[in-house]
Design a protein around this motif. Sequence first.
Motif, PDB file in Angstrom:
ATOM      1  N   ASP A   1      20.182 -53.126  50.953  1.00 27.49           N
ATOM      2  CA  ASP A   1      19.263 -53.947  51.747  1.00 27.49           C
ATOM      3  C   ASP A   1      19.958 -55.024  52.582  1.00 27.49           C
ATOM      4  O   ASP A   1      19.284 -55.874  53.172  1.00 27.49           O
ATOM      5  CB  ASP A   1      18.202 -54.607  50.850  1.00 27.49           C
TER       6      ASP A   1
ATOM      7  N   ARG B   1      19.388 -47.569  65.281  1.00 27.10           N
ATOM      8  CA  ARG B   1      18.996 -47.852  63.889  1.00 27.10           C
ATOM      9  C   ARG B   1      19.847 -48.983  63.332  1.00 27.10           C
ATOM     10  O   ARG B   1      21.032 -49.113  63.654  1.00 27.10           O
ATOM     11  CB  ARG B   1      19.194 -46.638  62.983  1.00 27.10           C
TER      12      ARG B   1
ATOM     13  N   ARG C   1      21.559 -50.058  59.974  1.00 26.38           N
ATOM     14  CA  ARG C   1      21.958 -49.456  58.704  1.00 26.38           C
ATOM     15  C   ARG C   1      22.223 -50.568  57.691  1.00 26.38           C
ATOM     16  O   ARG C   1      22.780 -51.620  58.024  1.00 26.38           O
ATOM     17  CB  ARG C   1      23.220 -48.597  58.869  1.00 26.38           C
TER      18      ARG C   1
ATOM     19  N   GLY D   1      20.384 -47.663  53.380  1.00 23.86           N
ATOM     20  CA  GLY D   1      19.072 -47.840  53.986  1.00 23.86           C
ATOM     21  C   GLY D   1      19.167 -47.847  55.499  1.00 23.86           C
ATOM     22  O   GLY D   1      20.261 -47.935  56.071  1.00 23.86           O
ATOM     23  N   GLN D   2      18.031 -47.763  56.156  1.00 26.77           N
ATOM     24  CA  GLN D   2      17.998 -47.759  57.613  1.00 26.77           C
ATOM     25  C   GLN D   2      16.634 -48.201  58.113  1.00 26.77           C
ATOM     26  O   GLN D   2      15.621 -48.017  57.450  1.00 26.77           O
ATOM     27  CB  GLN D   2      18.324 -46.381  58.174  1.00 26.77           C
ATOM     28  N   ARG D   3      16.664 -48.812  59.267  1.00 26.23           N
ATOM     29  CA  ARG D   3      15.436 -49.202  59.948  1.00 26.23           C
ATOM     30  C   ARG D   3      15.562 -48.775  61.395  1.00 26.23           C
ATOM     31  O   ARG D   3      16.439 -49.243  62.112  1.00 26.23           O
ATOM     32  CB  ARG D   3      15.203 -50.712  59.835  1.00 26.23           C
ATOM     33  N   THR D   4      14.707 -47.870  61.824  1.00 23.40           N
ATOM     34  CA  THR D   4      14.798 -47.298  63.160  1.00 23.40           C
ATOM     35  C   THR D   4      14.100 -48.190  64.174  1.00 23.40           C
ATOM     36  O   THR D   4      12.940 -48.559  63.993  1.00 23.40           O
ATOM     37  CB  THR D   4      14.181 -45.894  63.186  1.00 23.40           C
TER      38      THR D   4
ATOM     39  N   ASP E   1      13.790 -43.125  59.249  1.00 20.03           N
ATOM     40  CA  ASP E   1      13.956 -44.141  58.207  1.00 20.03           C
ATOM     41  C   ASP E   1      14.129 -43.523  56.823  1.00 20.03           C
ATOM     42  O   ASP E   1      14.375 -44.235  55.850  1.00 20.03           O
ATOM     43  CB  ASP E   1      12.736 -45.075  58.159  1.00 20.03           C
TER      44      ASP E   1
END
Length: 257
Positions: A133, A127, A129, A95-98, A157
Amino acid sequence: MGTPLHEQIAAEVRRQIATGELAVGAQVPSESQLCALWDASRGPVRQALATLRAEGLIGGGRGKPPVVRRQALSQPFDTFLSFSRWVDGLGRSAGQRTLEVALRPAPAEVADPLHIDEGTPVVQLVRLRLIDDKPTMVERSTFVESAGRLLFDFDCDSGSIYAYLAGRGVDITVAHHLIDAVAADETDSDLLGVALGAPLLRERRLARGSGGEEIEYSDDRYRPDMISFTIENSLQAAQPALVRSLRPATEQKKSAS
């Protein structure tokens, strides 16, 4: 040509170990069981088990049934460029959150490795990573403008940046890696859930095209209770093989307690 059968068998057992279907200490299916399951002769089955023993994932032998020794799975050097590809190959969820994608003048610390003048426009990405989660790594990447501008048309994302860029014709095939330790700054601390100043494993990567042209410079910082790096080499090998390992869940719990 399809994937050899012994590689398919080894990959499936790795997946079962990674997902916990085969826990540490659990008995691995016997040669006869694997032969029946895969409709295979003993040759490919023995080759698959030998590969897993060499990787340190299973033990046993000499009449004793093989058992799982560890869950820490290693990434071959030829896939080290892609975090998403590595995690997906383990049967885990990447997963990733930019946090940002921005066009800005290149500071000296990235202009030098990219062989561009300081102040040249570059695209910078930050990002978080994740694996299943869980915050695992903070990625700070700087792309030369020609490649980086493509990211403004991509949902960062949604998955692998390298896979997207490859689909847009960007050639990223070679990389130089430098691994060291660094203290967590405020951004690292906030995103990874570690104390300010806590030690992190850092991988600095310079990625190039097949013609040697610089494409990306990245500073990736990993939680050491989640990820480890090892070097595998031999007298016969011209180059050592760098691998990235996911620490067993039991070890992660100990580190967090």
